[in-house]
Design a protein around this motif. Structure first.
Motif, PDB file in Angstrom:
ATOM      1  N   LEU A   9     -20.284  19.097  29.874  1.00  0.00           N
ATOM      2  CA  LEU A   9     -21.543  19.636  30.382  1.00  0.00           C
ATOM      3  C   LEU A   9     -22.070  20.776  29.521  1.00  0.00           C
ATOM      4  N   ARG A  10     -21.212  21.378  28.729  1.00  0.00           N
ATOM      5  CA  ARG A  10     -21.633  22.435  27.809  1.00  0.00           C
ATOM      6  C   ARG A  10     -22.007  21.882  26.435  1.00  0.00           C
ATOM      7  N   SER A  11     -21.882  20.584  26.263  1.00  0.00           N
ATOM      8  CA  SER A  11     -22.072  19.944  24.967  1.00  0.00           C
ATOM      9  C   SER A  11     -23.418  19.211  24.922  1.00  0.00           C
ATOM     10  N   PRO A  12     -23.763  18.640  23.754  1.00  0.00           N
ATOM     11  CA  PRO A  12     -24.999  17.849  23.667  1.00  0.00           C
ATOM     12  C   PRO A  12     -24.861  16.428  24.193  1.00  0.00           C
ATOM     13  N   ALA A  13     -23.721  16.054  24.783  1.00  0.00           N
ATOM     14  CA  ALA A  13     -23.515  14.676  25.264  1.00  0.00           C
ATOM     15  C   ALA A  13     -24.718  14.213  26.088  1.00  0.00           C
ATOM     16  N   PHE A  14     -25.186  12.984  25.821  1.00  0.00           N
ATOM     17  CA  PHE A  14     -26.412  12.525  26.484  1.00  0.00           C
ATOM     18  C   PHE A  14     -26.179  12.079  27.913  1.00  0.00           C
ATOM     19  N   TYR A  15     -24.912  11.849  28.290  1.00  0.00           N
ATOM     20  CA  TYR A  15     -24.616  11.374  29.648  1.00  0.00           C
ATOM     21  C   TYR A  15     -23.257  11.910  30.061  1.00  0.00           C
ATOM     22  N   VAL A  16     -23.190  12.531  31.241  1.00  0.00           N
ATOM     23  CA  VAL A  16     -21.933  13.038  31.785  1.00  0.00           C
ATOM     24  C   VAL A  16     -21.878  12.650  33.255  1.00  0.00           C
ATOM     25  N   GLY A  17     -20.860  11.877  33.649  1.00  0.00           N
ATOM     26  CA  GLY A  17     -20.786  11.403  35.024  1.00  0.00           C
ATOM     27  C   GLY A  17     -19.386  11.499  35.592  1.00  0.00           C
ATOM     28  N   ALA A  18     -19.300  11.509  36.917  1.00  0.00           N
ATOM     29  CA  ALA A  18     -18.003  11.581  37.599  1.00  0.00           C
ATOM     30  C   ALA A  18     -18.040  10.729  38.852  1.00  0.00           C
ATOM     31  N   LEU A  19     -16.980   9.954  39.053  1.00  0.00           N
ATOM     32  CA  LEU A  19     -16.845   9.116  40.239  1.00  0.00           C
ATOM     33  C   LEU A  19     -16.539   9.978  41.461  1.00  0.00           C
ATOM     34  N   GLY A  20     -16.959   9.518  42.630  1.00  0.00           N
ATOM     35  CA  GLY A  20     -16.672  10.245  43.850  1.00  0.00           C
ATOM     36  C   GLY A  20     -17.871  10.251  44.780  1.00  0.00           C
ATOM     37  N   SER A  21     -17.638  10.654  46.008  1.00  0.00           N
ATOM     38  CA  SER A  21     -18.709  10.690  47.005  1.00  0.00           C
ATOM     39  C   SER A  21     -19.638  11.870  46.741  1.00  0.00           C
ATOM     40  N   ARG A  22     -20.739  11.920  47.464  1.00  0.00           N
ATOM     41  CA  ARG A  22     -21.677  13.030  47.316  1.00  0.00           C
ATOM     42  C   ARG A  22     -21.017  14.356  47.699  1.00  0.00           C
ATOM     43  N   SER A  23     -20.241  14.354  48.770  1.00  0.00           N
ATOM     44  CA  SER A  23     -19.603  15.607  49.198  1.00  0.00           C
ATOM     45  C   SER A  23     -18.571  16.073  48.181  1.00  0.00           C
ATOM     46  N   ASN A  24     -17.815  15.128  47.604  1.00  0.00           N
ATOM     47  CA  ASN A  24     -16.837  15.517  46.583  1.00  0.00           C
ATOM     48  C   ASN A  24     -17.517  16.076  45.346  1.00  0.00           C
ATOM     49  N   ASN A  25     -18.620  15.462  44.956  1.00  0.00           N
ATOM     50  CA  ASN A  25     -19.325  15.963  43.791  1.00  0.00           C
ATOM     51  C   ASN A  25     -19.982  17.305  44.073  1.00  0.00           C
ATOM     52  N   ALA A  26     -20.390  17.544  45.315  1.00  0.00           N
ATOM     53  CA  ALA A  26     -20.922  18.862  45.674  1.00  0.00           C
ATOM     54  C   ALA A  26     -19.829  19.921  45.539  1.00  0.00           C
ATOM     55  N   ARG A  27     -18.618  19.581  46.008  1.00  0.00           N
ATOM     56  CA  ARG A  27     -17.503  20.529  45.861  1.00  0.00           C
ATOM     57  C   ARG A  27     -17.142  20.706  44.396  1.00  0.00           C
ATOM     58  N   ARG A  28     -17.232  19.631  43.618  1.00  0.00           N
ATOM     59  CA  ARG A  28     -16.939  19.726  42.180  1.00  0.00           C
ATOM     60  C   ARG A  28     -17.930  20.684  41.500  1.00  0.00           C
ATOM     61  N   ARG A  29     -19.199  20.551  41.818  1.00  0.00           N
ATOM     62  CA  ARG A  29     -20.194  21.435  41.214  1.00  0.00           C
ATOM     63  C   ARG A  29     -19.921  22.891  41.595  1.00  0.00           C
ATOM     64  N   GLU A  30     -19.529  23.101  42.822  1.00  0.00           N
ATOM     65  CA  GLU A  30     -19.236  24.460  43.258  1.00  0.00           C
ATOM     66  C   GLU A  30     -18.021  25.019  42.517  1.00  0.00           C
ATOM     67  N   ARG A  31     -16.969  24.197  42.308  1.00  0.00           N
ATOM     68  CA  ARG A  31     -15.800  24.654  41.545  1.00  0.00           C
ATOM     69  C   ARG A  31     -16.198  25.034  40.124  1.00  0.00           C
ATOM     70  N   LEU A  32     -16.987  24.167  39.500  1.00  0.00           N
ATOM     71  CA  LEU A  32     -17.385  24.420  38.115  1.00  0.00           C
ATOM     72  C   LEU A  32     -18.260  25.665  38.012  1.00  0.00           C
ATOM     73  N   ARG A  33     -19.057  25.913  39.047  1.00  0.00           N
ATOM     74  CA  ARG A  33     -19.887  27.118  39.043  1.00  0.00           C
ATOM     75  C   ARG A  33     -19.067  28.373  39.293  1.00  0.00           C
ATOM     76  N   GLN A  34     -18.210  28.304  40.334  1.00  0.00           N
ATOM     77  CA  GLN A  34     -17.490  29.498  40.784  1.00  0.00           C
ATOM     78  C   GLN A  34     -16.363  29.897  39.843  1.00  0.00           C
ATOM     79  N   TYR A  35     -15.580  28.927  39.384  1.00  0.00           N
ATOM     80  CA  TYR A  35     -14.374  29.257  38.625  1.00  0.00           C
ATOM     81  C   TYR A  35     -14.544  29.137  37.109  1.00  0.00           C
ATOM     82  N   PHE A  36     -15.559  28.405  36.675  1.00  0.00           N
ATOM     83  CA  PHE A  36     -15.709  28.196  35.236  1.00  0.00           C
ATOM     84  C   PHE A  36     -17.043  28.692  34.694  1.00  0.00           C
ATOM     85  N   GLY A  37     -17.898  29.196  35.572  1.00  0.00           N
ATOM     86  CA  GLY A  37     -19.105  29.857  35.122  1.00  0.00           C
ATOM     87  C   GLY A  37     -20.213  28.967  34.611  1.00  0.00           C
ATOM     88  N   LEU A  38     -20.229  27.682  34.989  1.00  0.00           N
ATOM     89  CA  LEU A  38     -21.317  26.815  34.552  1.00  0.00           C
ATOM     90  C   LEU A  38     -22.604  27.195  35.275  1.00  0.00           C
TER      91      LEU A  38
END
Length: 343
Positions: free
Chosen positions: A246-275
């Protein structure tokens, strides 16, 4: 599953071994709506048998007739334009206003085509340059980002995997995704540090990396021709890859999982990794377009459909955006053996 280029080249080699003559036909240029893009090609045997395509079929019928009558025989490449007028476009079944310019090589040089086939089988990116004045063609290694060129005398076409796909996880969905992606001319790499999954991985032509996902992403390195898809269901692995992608120029970045899991994933990446917000907005999750897919093969289709749209800049609705049922949950649970909601 081979790309169209490799299918055409393999057929050309087989025809040549049987002593059969054929012509190579390439779409050199298009105007308006065209059924096949510039660079598409086909081979046309002297008895009218074809492999590949330069249109939706009607132009092929005309070319077959000309080949059978001997009109396309010769020792030098020629050009032919279809669809110049509205009447011609309708007669040949082209979309309204569509025009194709073709380069026809009556004797394309079977040894050189066999060499090209071998290079593509090695995953190499190759430029084929044809001089219509002399009929001579040569092949050189290409660099990523090169495109075809046609100036009326020289035709340069690019062949091989110009796009790359990194799949995180060597599971069942990954197997289908890797095979289908190779048919679309992606150079595919699978990353899985888990020996239990790597041991039975069998997809010809796909690379297999055993490093940690973040290290593998960095080593590729990522560019605007790279797609990264995380399919392990293990946030300790998927998140590492997504963090770098997500920090790179990659044209497509995706992850398998439900909407709720991906919401938690986004929160982890924001909170712990500073995205940041813009970086997180690039994450396709749930991955793929919502087509109701349930099996691993169907999930792979939905992912590749979304990748194709992203490659061409086409915006499509995602399940996480339009409130549709998560199309990947059912089959993914079967593959992972656990509920996605448990992560």
């Amino acid at each position: 599953m081979d790309s169209i280029d490799r299918q055409v080249l393999a057929t050309a080699r087989r025809w040549a071994a049987a002593g059969q003559r054929f012509a190579l036909v390439t779409v050199a240029r298009t105007w308006g709506s065209a059924p096949r893009p510039a660079g598409a090609w086909m081979i046309l045997r002297s008895d009218g048998v074809v492999c590949g395509s330069v249109s939706g079929g009607c132009i092929e019928d005309d070319l077959i007739g000309r080949m059978q009558s001997g009109e396309l025989a010769g020792d030098r490449p020629t050009t032919r334009v279809y669809g110049v007028t509205r009447d011609e476009a309708q007669r040949f079944g082209l979309p309204c206003g569509g025009t194709l310019e073709l380069v026809i090589e009556p004797d394309p040089g079977v040894a050189a085509l066999a060499e090209l086939e071998a290079k593509l089988a090695q995953g190499r990116l190759v430029v084929r340059s044809l001089d219509l004045t002399t009929g001579q063609a040569r092949q050189t290694d290409a660099t990523r980002g090169e495109s075809m060129c046609w100036d009326g005398r020289f035709l340069r076409t690019v062949h091989g995997p110009a796009w790359r796909l990194l799949i995180i996880g060597a599971g069942q969905t990954s197997r289908y995704l890797a095979e289908m992606a190779q048919a679309l001319d992606y150079a595919v790499t699978i990353c899985d540090p888990r020996q239990e999954y790597r041991r039975e991985w069998r997809v010809a032509g796909a690379g297999l990396a055993d490093g940690m996902p973040d290290d593998v992403v960095q080593a590729m390195p990522p560019d605007a021709h790279l797609a990264v898809v995380a399919l392990t269901h293990d946030p300790k692995l998927d998140d590492l890859a997504l963090l770098e992608a997500l920090r790179s120029p990659a044209f497509y970045v995706g992850a398998l999982g439900s909407r709720s899991n991906n919401a938690r994933r986004r929160e982890r990446l924001r909170q712990y990794f500073g995205l940041g917000t813009d970086e997180l907005a690039r994450l396709r999750g749930p991955v793929g377009i919502p087509i109701g897919s349930r099996t691993p093969a169907e999930i792979a289709v939905s992912i590749l459909a979304e990748m194709t749209a992203a490659k061409y800049g086409v915006v499509v609705a995602n399940a996480s955006q339009d409130g549709l049922r998560d199309h990947s949950t059912s089959a993914a649970n079967e593959v992972a053996g656990a509920s996605q909601e448990s992560f």
